[in-house]
Motif scaffolding. Structure first.
Motif, short mmCIF file in Angstrom:
data_model
loop_
_atom_site.label_atom_id
_atom_site.label_comp_id
_atom_site.label_asym_id
_atom_site.label_seq_id
_atom_site.Cartn_x
_atom_site.Cartn_y
_atom_site.Cartn_z
N TRP A 208 0.85 -1.21 0.00
CA TRP A 208 0.00 0.00 0.00
C TRP A 208 0.88 1.25 0.00
N HIS A 209 0.64 2.13 -0.96
CA HIS A 209 1.38 3.40 -1.05
C HIS A 209 0.41 4.55 -0.78
N ASP A 210 0.78 5.43 0.18
CA ASP A 210 -0.15 6.48 0.58
C ASP A 210 0.61 7.65 1.18
N VAL A 211 -0.07 8.81 1.29
CA VAL A 211 0.56 10.03 1.81
C VAL A 211 -0.46 10.78 2.65
N GLN A 212 -0.01 11.29 3.79
CA GLN A 212 -0.79 12.17 4.66
C GLN A 212 0.03 13.43 4.92
N LEU A 213 -0.65 14.53 5.21
CA LEU A 213 0.02 15.79 5.48
C LEU A 213 -0.17 16.17 6.94
N ALA A 214 0.94 16.51 7.62
CA ALA A 214 0.87 17.08 8.97
C ALA A 214 1.02 18.59 8.84
N VAL A 215 0.10 19.34 9.44
CA VAL A 215 0.07 20.79 9.28
C VAL A 215 0.07 21.46 10.64
N ARG A 216 0.92 22.45 10.78
CA ARG A 216 0.93 23.31 11.97
C ARG A 216 0.77 24.76 11.53
N GLY A 217 0.28 25.60 12.45
CA GLY A 217 0.09 27.00 12.13
C GLY A 217 -1.38 27.33 11.92
N PRO A 218 -1.67 28.52 11.36
CA PRO A 218 -3.07 28.96 11.22
C PRO A 218 -3.95 28.02 10.40
N ALA A 219 -3.37 27.22 9.51
CA ALA A 219 -4.19 26.29 8.72
C ALA A 219 -4.91 25.28 9.61
N VAL A 220 -4.38 25.01 10.80
CA VAL A 220 -5.08 24.11 11.73
C VAL A 220 -6.45 24.68 12.06
N GLY A 221 -6.52 26.00 12.21
CA GLY A 221 -7.81 26.63 12.47
C GLY A 221 -8.78 26.44 11.32
N ALA A 222 -8.28 26.51 10.08
CA ALA A 222 -9.14 26.29 8.92
C ALA A 222 -9.66 24.85 8.89
N LEU A 223 -8.80 23.90 9.23
CA LEU A 223 -9.23 22.50 9.25
C LEU A 223 -10.17 22.23 10.41
N ASP A 224 -9.97 22.92 11.52
CA ASP A 224 -10.91 22.85 12.64
C ASP A 224 -12.28 23.36 12.18
N THR A 225 -12.31 24.46 11.44
CA THR A 225 -13.56 24.99 10.91
C THR A 225 -14.24 23.99 10.00
N THR A 226 -13.46 23.30 9.17
CA THR A 226 -14.02 22.28 8.28
C THR A 226 -14.77 21.22 9.09
N PHE A 227 -14.16 20.75 10.18
CA PHE A 227 -14.84 19.76 11.02
C PHE A 227 -16.09 20.36 11.65
N ARG A 228 -15.97 21.55 12.20
CA ARG A 228 -17.09 22.16 12.93
C ARG A 228 -18.28 22.43 12.02
N GLU A 229 -18.04 22.81 10.77
CA GLU A 229 -19.16 23.05 9.87
C GLU A 229 -19.96 21.77 9.64
N ARG A 230 -19.27 20.67 9.44
CA ARG A 230 -19.99 19.41 9.26
C ARG A 230 -20.69 18.99 10.54
N TRP A 231 -20.00 19.10 11.66
CA TRP A 231 -20.57 18.65 12.93
C TRP A 231 -21.86 19.41 13.26
N SER A 232 -21.86 20.71 13.02
CA SER A 232 -22.97 21.56 13.45
C SER A 232 -24.07 21.69 12.41
N ASP A 233 -23.91 21.06 11.25
CA ASP A 233 -24.95 21.14 10.23
C ASP A 233 -26.24 20.54 10.75
N PRO A 234 -27.37 21.25 10.65
CA PRO A 234 -28.62 20.74 11.25
C PRO A 234 -29.27 19.61 10.47
N MET A 235 -28.77 19.27 9.29
CA MET A 235 -29.38 18.17 8.53
C MET A 235 -29.33 16.88 9.35
N PRO A 236 -30.40 16.09 9.40
CA PRO A 236 -30.38 14.82 10.15
C PRO A 236 -29.28 13.89 9.64
N LEU A 237 -28.66 13.18 10.55
CA LEU A 237 -27.54 12.31 10.19
C LEU A 237 -27.93 11.21 9.22
#
Length: 549
Positions: A208-237
């Motif tokens: 298996w060949h694969d790649v992941q990115l580790a990110v530090r700095g303000p972009a962590v906040g943007a990725l946190d926002t990405t999670f929060r938008e999905r989590w808080s979406d009122p559409m039923p699961l």
């Protein structure tokens, strides 16, 4: 630093007298993102991005970072598949143990996993549910998320770790690696002892060949926002699966996400990388609150970068198979006579069978044929094997353009990933110039950038059996030399096989990829199945009609 600049194309002069890369030349601006409802920044600056090549490297880093979390810290994650018993190191912990222990320490653990199609169809419904229940029983909250377009999936692979009392320690991981079986492989590509069921041509433990990115700095906040938008979406699961909703109600499953703790401020700047978070969300009903018309910044981001390509586009991808995507590359090849396309793909699809295999085959054959017709001598497609000759499954989703712009994500180069499933990618532009000649291969004044060039070279060193520390790369830096070198290595290995393996095996693990041409009577049914089921279109009708993303 978060950026919302939408001004004209510019170049800025560095203090050393050379041209700095201008993010707005490569990144989408706010208007091009075309989703003003989202709180996501246009891009962020001052980040430090690090590619983690192979699951072993990613899982080892993830264990270190999660075990360092303390009470009150945050662990948020999304995934397509999560196997609770997947060992992250040879002696553990497992995914479930790592996350459950964090919750027991008082870490705020929240997760969104795709509900998945049935295990009967070789998916992961039971595994995802088991991970959800195990971590939730320990004090976390992991929900099964089916807020997708019909026949679609949540394909994002994201882990966000926040330290509200020490934001300089914040880190996020995004890319192609799921928290599941088969992903814990390394550069030797002998496969993960815990394997998923795949085509028999990959063996009992698929390399298996694969790649992941580790990110530090303000972009962590943007990725946190990405999670929060999905989590808080009122559409039923369970909006697309009433039977699953009924089953969940009978089981007493958690169907309502609890409120998240307040979002911390962005981490402080810590590096030279601009990062743009790119996403795919389909047009669905009811609408996503954070993307009412969907979001196709993955497709738009790649389109803008590829149109700027002049010398070399390098891809690693699991599914390079849509004509709409191939058209983008074909046009770039026709418009730029010095441009080469180099792609590394799996040798075989991940499935067998008379019904499943042809639709997986016909799309790639069609896409590669379109590119090759545009520039027969400048399209170079390879697959990978290990030193024992076993094929390696390429699951990475990586793109490098002219050693300037690079992306690592969950999205494949197909219409499904660009319009229909949820996806997440990080595009990176480095302020640090790479001084190895040619210093400006495209001739546009951007200059080669250290992150993009080094990512490409790290991958090529492995594929060509070169010194991993860079001692044998004189012919890999210049695009023309690099294409000649990679092609020669793959051709030498092919000749070795064709001549009965006489003499020592040549260095390198790449072989020229031979796309299978299906007979007309198989194509007659496989092509419609591929377009409707395997590679559907999640765009609004207006975008489909206009042929835009």
């Amino acid at each position: 630093m978060r950026t919302r600049d939408v001004g004209p194309t510019v170049r800025t002069l560095s203090t050393s007298g050379g041209w700095n890369v201008a993010p707005r030349n490569w990144f989408l601006n706010a208007a091009e993102r075309a989703n003003p409802v989202s709180e996501l920044p246009v891009w962020t600056s001052g980040n430090l991005a690090e590619p983690l090549i192979h699951g072993v490297a990613y899982f080892d880093r993830l264990v270190d970072e999660v075990e360092a979390l303390e009470a009150g810290d945050h662990l948020f994650f999304t995934d397509w598949r999560g196997d609770p018993d997947q060992r992250l190191r040879p002696d553990g912990p497992t995914v479930a143990q790592l996350f459950a222990r964090a919750a027991q320490r008082g870490v705020v653990v929240k997760g969104l996993i795709w509900r998945s199609h049935l295990d009967l169809l070789a998916y992961s419904e039971a595994e995802n549910r088991n991970l959800s229940e195990t971590v939730s029983a320990a004090g976390g909250e992991v929900l099964l998320d089916q807020r997708v377009r019909r026949g679609g999936s949540h394909h994002q692979k994201l882990v966000v770790l926040r330290h509200p009392r020490a934001p300089e320690r914040d880190v996020a991981f995004a890319g192609g690696i799921d928290l599941c079986h088969s992903r814990r492989d390394d550069a030797a590509h002998r496969g993960d002892p815990q394997a998923v069921q795949m085509s028999t041509r990959y063996g009992a433990h698929p390399p298996w060949h694969d790649v992941q990115l580790a990110v530090r700095g303000p972009a962590v906040g943007a990725l946190d926002t990405t999670f929060r938008e999905r989590w808080s979406d009122p559409m039923p699961l369970d909006s697309e699966n009433p039977l699953a909703y009924l089953r969940d109600r009978l089981r007493g499953a958690d169907l309502r996400p609890d409120p998240l703790p307040p979002q911390p401020a962005d981490p402080p700047p810590c590096g030279p990388h601009h990062v743009q978070v790119l996403r795919t969300y389909p047009a669905v009903r009811p609408r996503y609150s954070f993307a009412p018309d969907g979001e196709r910044t993955v497709a738009r981001g790649y389109t803008k970068a590829v149109r700027r390509a002049r010398r070399l586009i390098y891809l690693e991808d699991q599914y390079l198979w849509s004509t709409e995507v191939a058209d983008l590359f074909a046009k770039a090849l026709r418009d730029n006579p010095d441009l080469h396309l180099v792609a590394v793909v799996p040798r075989y699809p991940d499935v067998d069978g008379r019904l499943a295999l042809p639709p997986n085959t016909v799309g790639r054959e069609q896409a590669l044929s379109l590119c090759e017709r545009a520039a027969p001598e400048r399209v170079h497609v390879f697959d990978v094997e290990n030193h024992a000759g076993a094929p390696v499954y390429v699951h990475a989703k990586v793109c490098v353009v002219d050693d300037v712009w690079a992306s690592v994500g969950s999205d494949n180069f197909n219409r499904r990933s660009w319009t229909h499933d949820s996806e997440l990618s990080c595009a990176v532009l480095d302020e640090t110039r790479d001084e190895r000649a040619p210093t400006d291969p495209a001739g546009l004044g951007d200059g080669a950038r250290l992150f993009a060039r080094e990512l490409r070279l790290r991958l090529w060193r492995e594929h060509l059996d070169r010194d991993p520390d860079g001692g044998e790369e004189a012919d890999l830096v210049d695009p023309a030399d690099a294409v000649a070198a990679i092609t020669a290595a793959a051709d030498a290995l092919r000749r070795w096989y064709d001549t009965g393996r006489a003499g020592p095996r040549p260095p390198g693990r790449l072989l020229p990829h031979r796309a299978e041409r299906l007979p007309w009577y198989t194509r007659a049914w496989a092509l419609p199945a591929y377009r409707l089921v395997y590679d559907p279109d999640g765009r609004p009708l207006r975008a489909r009609r206009s042929g835009t993303w």
